[in-house]
Design a protein around this motif. Structure first.
Motif, short mmCIF file in Angstrom:
data_model
loop_
_atom_site.label_atom_id
_atom_site.label_comp_id
_atom_site.label_asym_id
_atom_site.label_seq_id
_atom_site.Cartn_x
_atom_site.Cartn_y
_atom_site.Cartn_z
N THR B 71 42.22 36.04 50.92
CA THR B 71 40.84 36.47 50.68
C THR B 71 39.92 35.90 51.76
O THR B 71 39.10 36.62 52.34
CB THR B 71 40.37 35.97 49.30
OG1 THR B 71 41.34 36.35 48.34
CG2 THR B 71 39.03 36.54 48.94
N VAL B 75 37.82 38.03 54.71
CA VAL B 75 36.36 37.96 54.88
C VAL B 75 36.01 37.52 56.29
O VAL B 75 35.11 38.07 56.93
CB VAL B 75 35.77 37.00 53.83
CG1 VAL B 75 34.31 36.76 54.09
CG2 VAL B 75 35.94 37.56 52.45
N LEU B 104 37.84 43.97 53.76
CA LEU B 104 37.26 43.34 52.57
C LEU B 104 38.00 43.77 51.31
O LEU B 104 38.25 42.97 50.41
CB LEU B 104 35.78 43.70 52.44
CG LEU B 104 34.80 42.95 53.34
CD1 LEU B 104 33.39 43.37 53.04
CD2 LEU B 104 34.93 41.45 53.13
N ARG B 108 39.93 41.66 48.37
CA ARG B 108 39.66 41.82 46.95
C ARG B 108 40.96 42.12 46.20
O ARG B 108 41.20 41.60 45.11
CB ARG B 108 38.67 42.96 46.73
CG ARG B 108 38.27 43.11 45.29
CD ARG B 108 37.26 44.19 45.08
NE ARG B 108 36.04 43.96 45.80
CZ ARG B 108 35.55 44.78 46.71
NH1 ARG B 108 36.20 45.88 47.01
NH2 ARG B 108 34.45 44.50 47.34
N SER B 134 33.72 47.66 42.04
CA SER B 134 33.79 47.86 43.49
C SER B 134 34.26 49.26 43.82
O SER B 134 33.89 49.81 44.86
CB SER B 134 34.69 46.82 44.14
OG SER B 134 35.88 46.71 43.45
N ASP B 218 28.75 43.06 44.71
CA ASP B 218 29.96 42.54 45.35
C ASP B 218 30.13 41.05 45.14
O ASP B 218 31.24 40.54 45.04
CB ASP B 218 29.91 42.85 46.85
CG ASP B 218 31.18 43.49 47.33
OD1 ASP B 218 32.00 43.85 46.46
OD2 ASP B 218 31.36 43.63 48.55
N THR B 219 29.02 40.32 45.14
CA THR B 219 29.14 38.88 45.02
C THR B 219 28.82 38.41 43.61
O THR B 219 28.72 37.21 43.37
CB THR B 219 28.19 38.19 46.02
OG1 THR B 219 26.86 38.58 45.71
CG2 THR B 219 28.53 38.55 47.42
N ALA B 255 34.75 31.94 50.90
CA ALA B 255 34.84 33.40 51.00
C ALA B 255 33.65 34.04 50.30
O ALA B 255 33.08 35.01 50.81
CB ALA B 255 36.14 33.89 50.37
N ARG B 256 33.23 33.49 49.18
CA ARG B 256 32.09 34.07 48.46
C ARG B 256 30.81 33.93 49.25
O ARG B 256 30.02 34.86 49.36
CB ARG B 256 31.92 33.35 47.13
CG ARG B 256 32.81 33.92 46.10
CD ARG B 256 32.40 33.41 44.76
NE ARG B 256 33.39 33.83 43.80
CZ ARG B 256 33.65 33.18 42.70
NH1 ARG B 256 32.98 32.07 42.42
NH2 ARG B 256 34.54 33.65 41.87
N LYS B 259 30.78 36.31 52.08
CA LYS B 259 30.56 37.71 51.71
C LYS B 259 29.07 38.01 51.66
O LYS B 259 28.64 39.07 52.13
CB LYS B 259 31.20 37.99 50.35
CG LYS B 259 32.09 39.19 50.38
CD LYS B 259 32.75 39.35 49.04
CE LYS B 259 33.81 40.41 49.11
NZ LYS B 259 34.50 40.55 47.84
#
Lengths: 234, 338
Positions: B71, B75, B104, B108, B134, B218-219, B255-256, B259
């Motif tokens: 992941t 990203v 991306l 996911r 998503s 997305d987040t 990663a979050r 994003k």
């Protein structure tokens, strides 16, 4: 100085129109009546800004009249009276719409898409319409009518009619250079809304208008049908 | 030299990712009347997690161990194709927005696999929700990118964005030309008018709205998902990582944050295209970039503070709203072209 401010306002016209289009999308999903009312007020304020933005084509007298009408009637008087009625009738949200929120959003999208397509086609045909303004006002008119059809409460049907009427007002603003009187005649539609509101208030119409659907009669009829079947099978 | 510059901008974006995560928390705290943790707290958290050991459930397989790193890698590699602060991206080729979206999506996919791998029913539920939303959001992103590439006739994000910037030069020149040497107020008014009536204003504004909705969905930000929730049944992203700990959790956190920075860079790039003329370049551009990124973070924090979480059944409507806006813009432009 004033002319600069007017130029600036006509500069933010596209932004107002976009917000107006967005409000139609939002209204299609909401079932809470107070957010519906807030959107109507927002539309009134946006129309007020649009009138000022069109000041150079409207002329001083018509601008003064129309700003007064939009601000006082559309942004203050009608929302206030609807708010008063909602409070009096104790309605908070609308249930039992003919189409749900998700589908309603799809319908609103389709209407906006079709209106913009129509606007672009008209522009290509050489009619000189402004695509954004025509598309948004056309979709407001059509969505208002759809709102009248698909909503069940009388008060929400009146709100749908108000959206329709805002669309008419906005569309006639685009023609304002040629006939400003048309725009003012459009405001007369507000009087019509006033009559609706007074009727709702005086007769305290709370319930929704639903004609008795056929399937509701079915369970009533079925014992007789059973009896008939029994009779014929003997 | 060009590559070195692009890489330095890329590292600026990574730094901005942590800063944005901190600013969001700070804005939320401010709104709640608290002082809040320091802005660099997300970075300290990652550092703390990296030094910890991690516990792995006996039922998991190798997928669970690999998921966080994949992941994070996805990203980080998606960020390579983004033009940052007006300059070109590290990598750019035609159709790179497809690369961006699907790299991306790969990340996911592995995050979802990692969640399913634990056998925890709550994590499976979160994964299912994440994939649903998503999937609804993906058309919006592609339609918006398609619109922009149709508008400019280009298919690489870097090229599209540099084309958008040159539009501003034109409008500013036009407004100077029409006003001559009169006062500053007249100039500003004329510039705003020329700017909003240029063909780019409406599509770019709508794109920004759609991209902001993408960030939120997305987040897992507020109207969609509550990052501070403690109830597993209502969570989406938080519930997917219940079993992760230590360095794995650190990677997920990075990663979050990244994003948000990636999508924020897309928004910022378009906004800069609208407000910054091409003759502004170099360090000043990067400062403006960082500033707009912080505004985006503050906006997310503000939205998070003033809205309440939607009922889960309402979220698809919200997400579909983004696709609606994108579709309306595209259809209007497409008919206009033909």
């Amino acid at each position: 100085m004033i002319s600069d401010a007017l130029t600036l306002l006509s500069g933010i016209l596209p932004f107002c129109m976009l917000l107006f289009g967005g409000s139609i999308l939002f209204i299609s999903t909401t079932s809470r009546l107070d957010s519906y009312l807030k959107i109507l007020t927002l539309q009134g304020v946006l129309l007020f800004l649009m009138v000022i933005g069109h000041a150079d084509t409207l002329g001083l007298l018509h601008t003064a009249l129309l700003t007064l009408q939009t601000l006082v009637v559309k942004a203050i008087a009608i929302p206030l009276s609807i708010y008063y009625i909602l409070k009096k009738l104790e309605i908070k949200r609308e249930t039992g719409r003919y189409i749900g929120g998700f589908l309603s959003l799809v319908v609103a999208t389709a209407i906006l898409v079709m209106s913009f397509v129509l606007a672009v086609i008209m522009k290509h045909a050489g009619s000189g319409v402004d695509v954004l303004s025509f598309g948004v006002s056309m979709s407001s008119i059509v969505y208002g009518l759809v709102g009248v059809i698909t909503r069940t409460k009388f008060i929400t049907q009146v709100m749908g009619y108000l959206i329709f009427e805002n669309g008419v007002f906005m569309m006639s603003l685009a023609l304002s250079a040629r006939a400003p009187v048309i725009v003012e005649a459009g405001v007369a539609l507000d009087v019509f809304v006033g009559v609706f509101l007074i009727v709702i208030f005086l007769y305290r119409i709370k319930s929704s208008f639903i004609s008795t659907p056929g399937r509701r009669v079915d369970p009533l009829a079925s014992p007789e049908i059973e009896m008939l079947k029994e009779f014929f099978s003997r | 030299m060009v590559l070195a510059l692009a890489l330095s901008r890329y590292f600026l974006m990574i730094a901005m990712a942590f800063l944005m995560a901190g600013v969001i928390v700070k804005v939320k705290s401010f709104w709640a009347g608290r002082y809040g943790p320091p802005v660099l707290q997300p970075l300290y958290d990652v550092w703390k997690l990296l030094r910890k050991g991690h516990v792995v459930s006996g039922t998991t397989s190798a997928v669970f161990g690999a998921a966080p790193s994949i992941t994070l890698a996805s990203v980080l590699s998606a960020g390579l194709v983004l033009p940052i602060g007006g300059g070109p991206a590290v990598l750019h080729f035609s159709g790179d927005f497809v690369f961006f979206a699907y790299v991306l999506a790969l990340g996911r996919f592995f995050a979802v696999l990692g969640a399913m791998d634990t056998g925890n029913s709550l994590e499976g539920m979160g994964a299912s929700r994440d994939v649903t939303f998503s999937a609804l959001l993906e058309p919006a992103f592609f339609v918006i990118m398609g619109t922009l590439s149709m508008l400019t006739g280009l298919t690489s994000i870097t090229e599209i964005y540099s084309m958008a910037a040159s539009m501003v030069d034109f409008t500013i020149l036009a407004s100077i030309h029409s006003t001559g040497s009169s006062g500053a107020m007249t100039y500003i008014a004329e510039a705003v008018k020329a700017w909003s009536y240029s063909g780019l204003f409406v599509p770019v504004l709508c794109s920004n709205i759609v991209l902001m909705i993408s960030i939120i969905v997305d987040t897992g930000r507020m109207p969609v998902d509550d990052t501070a929730a403690h109830d597993e049944l209502t969570m989406i992203h938080g519930v997917m990582v219940l079993d992760n700990s230590g360095p794995d959790m650190a990677m997920i956190n990075v990663a979050r944050a990244m994003k948000i920075a990636l999508m924020g860079t897309l928004v910022t790039g378009l906004t800069m295209g609208l407000v910054v003329p091409t003759w502004v370049s170099g360090a000043l551009c990067l400062v403006i970039y960082a500033f707009i990124m912080l505004i985006v973070a503050a906006a997310i924090g503000l939205i998070e503070s003033v809205t309440v979480r939607m009922r889960l059944s309402r979220v698809p409507q919200f997400v579909l709203g983004a696709s609606s806006i994108a579709l309306i813009v595209l259809s209007a432009l497409m008919i206009g072209r033909s």
